[in-house]
Write a protein that holds these residues in place. Structure first.
Motif, PDB file in Angstrom:
ATOM      1  N   GLN A  23       3.596  10.584   8.791  1.00  0.00           N
ATOM      2  CA  GLN A  23       3.607   9.129   8.941  1.00  0.00           C
ATOM      3  C   GLN A  23       2.187   8.582   9.013  1.00  0.00           C
ATOM      4  O   GLN A  23       1.882   7.556   8.395  1.00  0.00           O
ATOM      5  CB  GLN A  23       4.389   8.722  10.192  1.00  0.00           C
ATOM      6  CG  GLN A  23       5.882   8.863  10.040  1.00  0.00           C
ATOM      7  CD  GLN A  23       6.622   8.537  11.333  1.00  0.00           C
ATOM      8  OE1 GLN A  23       6.125   8.781  12.418  1.00  0.00           O
ATOM      9  NE2 GLN A  23       7.816   8.001  11.195  1.00  0.00           N
ATOM     10  N   ALA A  24       1.333   9.248   9.752  1.00  0.00           N
ATOM     11  CA  ALA A  24      -0.062   8.804   9.867  1.00  0.00           C
ATOM     12  C   ALA A  24      -0.767   8.875   8.514  1.00  0.00           C
ATOM     13  O   ALA A  24      -1.516   7.959   8.142  1.00  0.00           O
ATOM     14  CB  ALA A  24      -0.797   9.645  10.902  1.00  0.00           C
ATOM     15  N   GLU A  25      -0.530   9.934   7.771  1.00  0.00           N
ATOM     16  CA  GLU A  25      -1.145  10.080   6.456  1.00  0.00           C
ATOM     17  C   GLU A  25      -0.621   9.016   5.493  1.00  0.00           C
ATOM     18  O   GLU A  25      -1.400   8.431   4.721  1.00  0.00           O
ATOM     19  CB  GLU A  25      -0.882  11.474   5.893  1.00  0.00           C
ATOM     20  CG  GLU A  25      -1.644  12.569   6.615  1.00  0.00           C
ATOM     21  CD  GLU A  25      -1.291  13.965   6.126  1.00  0.00           C
ATOM     22  OE1 GLU A  25      -0.799  14.106   4.985  1.00  0.00           O
ATOM     23  OE2 GLU A  25      -1.514  14.918   6.885  1.00  0.00           O
ATOM     24  N   CYS A  26       0.678   8.749   5.535  1.00  0.00           N
ATOM     25  CA  CYS A  26       1.270   7.732   4.655  1.00  0.00           C
ATOM     26  C   CYS A  26       0.701   6.347   4.971  1.00  0.00           C
ATOM     27  O   CYS A  26       0.443   5.554   4.063  1.00  0.00           O
ATOM     28  CB  CYS A  26       2.791   7.714   4.791  1.00  0.00           C
ATOM     29  SG  CYS A  26       3.615   9.110   3.993  1.00  0.00           S
ATOM     30  N   VAL A  30      -3.882   4.169   0.131  1.00  0.00           N
ATOM     31  CA  VAL A  30      -4.234   3.015  -0.694  1.00  0.00           C
ATOM     32  C   VAL A  30      -4.242   3.495  -2.139  1.00  0.00           C
ATOM     33  O   VAL A  30      -4.472   4.679  -2.402  1.00  0.00           O
ATOM     34  CB  VAL A  30      -5.593   2.381  -0.329  1.00  0.00           C
ATOM     35  CG1 VAL A  30      -5.562   1.742   1.029  1.00  0.00           C
ATOM     36  CG2 VAL A  30      -6.714   3.366  -0.442  1.00  0.00           C
ATOM     37  N   ALA A  31      -3.961   2.580  -3.046  1.00  0.00           N
ATOM     38  CA  ALA A  31      -3.987   2.931  -4.465  1.00  0.00           C
ATOM     39  C   ALA A  31      -4.491   1.733  -5.253  1.00  0.00           C
ATOM     40  O   ALA A  31      -4.329   0.586  -4.832  1.00  0.00           O
ATOM     41  CB  ALA A  31      -2.595   3.341  -4.940  1.00  0.00           C
ATOM     42  N   THR A  32      -5.077   2.018  -6.391  1.00  0.00           N
ATOM     43  CA  THR A  32      -5.633   0.976  -7.238  1.00  0.00           C
ATOM     44  C   THR A  32      -5.009   1.045  -8.619  1.00  0.00           C
ATOM     45  O   THR A  32      -4.859   2.121  -9.191  1.00  0.00           O
ATOM     46  CB  THR A  32      -7.166   1.128  -7.339  1.00  0.00           C
ATOM     47  OG1 THR A  32      -7.712   1.031  -6.024  1.00  0.00           O
ATOM     48  CG2 THR A  32      -7.773   0.061  -8.215  1.00  0.00           C
ATOM     49  N   GLY A  33      -4.650  -0.127  -9.127  1.00  0.00           N
ATOM     50  CA  GLY A  33      -4.120  -0.242 -10.479  1.00  0.00           C
ATOM     51  C   GLY A  33      -5.050  -1.101 -11.314  1.00  0.00           C
ATOM     52  O   GLY A  33      -5.748  -1.980 -10.787  1.00  0.00           O
ATOM     53  N   VAL A  44      -3.769  -1.803  -3.410  1.00  0.00           N
ATOM     54  CA  VAL A  44      -2.695  -2.084  -2.458  1.00  0.00           C
ATOM     55  C   VAL A  44      -2.730  -1.061  -1.333  1.00  0.00           C
ATOM     56  O   VAL A  44      -3.211   0.059  -1.510  1.00  0.00           O
ATOM     57  CB  VAL A  44      -1.290  -2.080  -3.120  1.00  0.00           C
ATOM     58  CG1 VAL A  44      -1.207  -3.125  -4.226  1.00  0.00           C
ATOM     59  CG2 VAL A  44      -0.923  -0.714  -3.662  1.00  0.00           C
ATOM     60  N   ASN A  45      -2.192  -1.469  -0.173  1.00  0.00           N
ATOM     61  CA  ASN A  45      -2.128  -0.556   0.966  1.00  0.00           C
ATOM     62  C   ASN A  45      -0.807   0.207   0.945  1.00  0.00           C
ATOM     63  O   ASN A  45      -0.014   0.079  -0.006  1.00  0.00           O
ATOM     64  CB  ASN A  45      -2.343  -1.306   2.287  1.00  0.00           C
ATOM     65  CG  ASN A  45      -1.246  -2.299   2.600  1.00  0.00           C
ATOM     66  OD1 ASN A  45      -0.161  -2.296   2.014  1.00  0.00           O
ATOM     67  ND2 ASN A  45      -1.519  -3.177   3.548  1.00  0.00           N
ATOM     68  N   ALA A  46      -0.550   0.950   1.981  1.00  0.00           N
ATOM     69  CA  ALA A  46       0.644   1.799   2.047  1.00  0.00           C
ATOM     70  C   ALA A  46       1.935   0.997   1.992  1.00  0.00           C
ATOM     71  O   ALA A  46       2.972   1.513   1.583  1.00  0.00           O
ATOM     72  CB  ALA A  46       0.612   2.637   3.328  1.00  0.00           C
ATOM     73  N   ALA A  83       4.070   4.913  -4.086  1.00  0.00           N
ATOM     74  CA  ALA A  83       5.410   5.493  -3.944  1.00  0.00           C
ATOM     75  C   ALA A  83       5.397   6.981  -4.283  1.00  0.00           C
ATOM     76  O   ALA A  83       5.999   7.796  -3.569  1.00  0.00           O
ATOM     77  CB  ALA A  83       6.413   4.746  -4.822  1.00  0.00           C
ATOM     78  N   GLU A  84       4.706   7.354  -5.343  1.00  0.00           N
ATOM     79  CA  GLU A  84       4.639   8.765  -5.749  1.00  0.00           C
ATOM     80  C   GLU A  84       3.900   9.594  -4.708  1.00  0.00           C
ATOM     81  O   GLU A  84       4.350  10.682  -4.334  1.00  0.00           O
ATOM     82  CB  GLU A  84       3.957   8.899  -7.117  1.00  0.00           C
ATOM     83  CG  GLU A  84       3.803  10.332  -7.583  1.00  0.00           C
ATOM     84  CD  GLU A  84       5.113  11.091  -7.717  1.00  0.00           C
ATOM     85  OE1 GLU A  84       5.090  12.331  -7.523  1.00  0.00           O
ATOM     86  OE2 GLU A  84       6.157  10.476  -7.991  1.00  0.00           O
ATOM     87  N   ARG A  85       2.780   9.092  -4.238  1.00  0.00           N
ATOM     88  CA  ARG A  85       2.013   9.837  -3.231  1.00  0.00           C
ATOM     89  C   ARG A  85       2.792   9.948  -1.922  1.00  0.00           C
ATOM     90  O   ARG A  85       2.732  10.983  -1.244  1.00  0.00           O
ATOM     91  CB  ARG A  85       0.654   9.181  -3.034  1.00  0.00           C
ATOM     92  CG  ARG A  85      -0.230   9.405  -4.263  1.00  0.00           C
ATOM     93  CD  ARG A  85      -1.492   8.598  -4.297  1.00  0.00           C
ATOM     94  NE  ARG A  85      -2.342   8.818  -3.145  1.00  0.00           N
ATOM     95  CZ  ARG A  85      -3.349   8.010  -2.828  1.00  0.00           C
ATOM     96  NH1 ARG A  85      -3.606   6.947  -3.564  1.00  0.00           N
ATOM     97  NH2 ARG A  85      -4.087   8.263  -1.777  1.00  0.00           N
ATOM     98  N   THR A  86       3.540   8.920  -1.582  1.00  0.00           N
ATOM     99  CA  THR A  86       4.381   8.972  -0.381  1.00  0.00           C
ATOM    100  C   THR A  86       5.456  10.037  -0.546  1.00  0.00           C
ATOM    101  O   THR A  86       5.701  10.833   0.367  1.00  0.00           O
ATOM    102  CB  THR A  86       5.014   7.596  -0.092  1.00  0.00           C
ATOM    103  OG1 THR A  86       3.956   6.651   0.142  1.00  0.00           O
ATOM    104  CG2 THR A  86       5.929   7.655   1.111  1.00  0.00           C
ATOM    105  N   ARG A  87       6.097  10.060  -1.718  1.00  0.00           N
ATOM    106  CA  ARG A  87       7.118  11.098  -1.979  1.00  0.00           C
ATOM    107  C   ARG A  87       6.518  12.493  -1.835  1.00  0.00           C
ATOM    108  O   ARG A  87       7.135  13.390  -1.262  1.00  0.00           O
ATOM    109  CB  ARG A  87       7.720  10.933  -3.371  1.00  0.00           C
ATOM    110  CG  ARG A  87       8.884   9.983  -3.453  1.00  0.00           C
ATOM    111  CD  ARG A  87       9.604  10.058  -4.797  1.00  0.00           C
ATOM    112  NE  ARG A  87       8.792   9.621  -5.914  1.00  0.00           N
ATOM    113  CZ  ARG A  87       8.582   8.357  -6.252  1.00  0.00           C
ATOM    114  NH1 ARG A  87       9.122   7.396  -5.557  1.00  0.00           N
ATOM    115  NH2 ARG A  87       7.832   8.060  -7.287  1.00  0.00           N
TER     116      ARG A  87
END
Length: 118
Positions: A23-26, A30-33, A44-46, A83-87
Motif C-alpha cells: 500500500q505504501a509503495e502504491c 507517479v506516471a507520465t504520459g 498523474v499520482n497514484a 494501473a499496470e504498475r499497481t497490478r
C-alpha cells in the motif's frame, strides 16, 4: 494446537506487514504520459489525478482542441501505466482462491482460537 495457532497468527501478521508495504509503495506511484509528439506531458499520482501538466516546444502550433485532446490522451496513458504498475505491485499479495482455507479448516481454527483464549 498452540503451535499451529501461533504459526497462523505469525503468518497473518507477516501478510498484513506485506500488505502495508505494498500500500505504501502504491501510494508513492507517479506516471507520465506524452502526446502530440511529446509536446504535451501529463504526470498523474497514484490516484490518477494530474499533478503536473507541461507543454513543450511547438505546442503553439496546435489548436485549443488539439491541446485539449492531447492532455486527455497523455492523462489516459499515464493512468494506464499507474494501473499496470499497481497490478504488478499487488500481484504477490493477491489472494489465491485455490489456497483459501475450507470452511472446516476455518471452523477448526476458530475452535483452536477459543481454546487458546480460555
Amino acid at each position: 494446537m498452540d503451535d499451529e495457532f501461533a504459526s497462523a497468527v505469525a503468518g497473518f501478521q507477516a501478510k498484513m506487514a506485506q500488505v502495508a508495504q505494498v500500500q505504501a509503495e502504491c501510494a508513492q506511484l507517479v506516471a507520465t504520459g506524452w502526446a502530440q509528439r511529446r509536446r504535451v506531458r501529463v504526470t498523474v499520482n497514484a490516484d490518477g489525478i494530474a499533478v503536473d501538466i507541461k507543454f513543450g516546444a511547438g505546442v503553439n502550433e496546435l489548436s485549443y482542441d488539439e491541446i485539449a485532446a492531447a492532455v486527455t490522451e497523455a492523462s489516459q496513458q499515464a493512468v494506464r501505466e499507474i494501473a499496470e504498475r499497481t497490478r504488478e505491485l499487488v500481484a504477490p499479495i493477491a489472494i489465491d482462491r485455490g489456497a483459501a482455507p475450507s470452511l472446516d479448516g476455518m471452523l477448526g481454527a476458530i475452535d483452536s482460537l477459543r481454546e487458546h483464549l480460555r
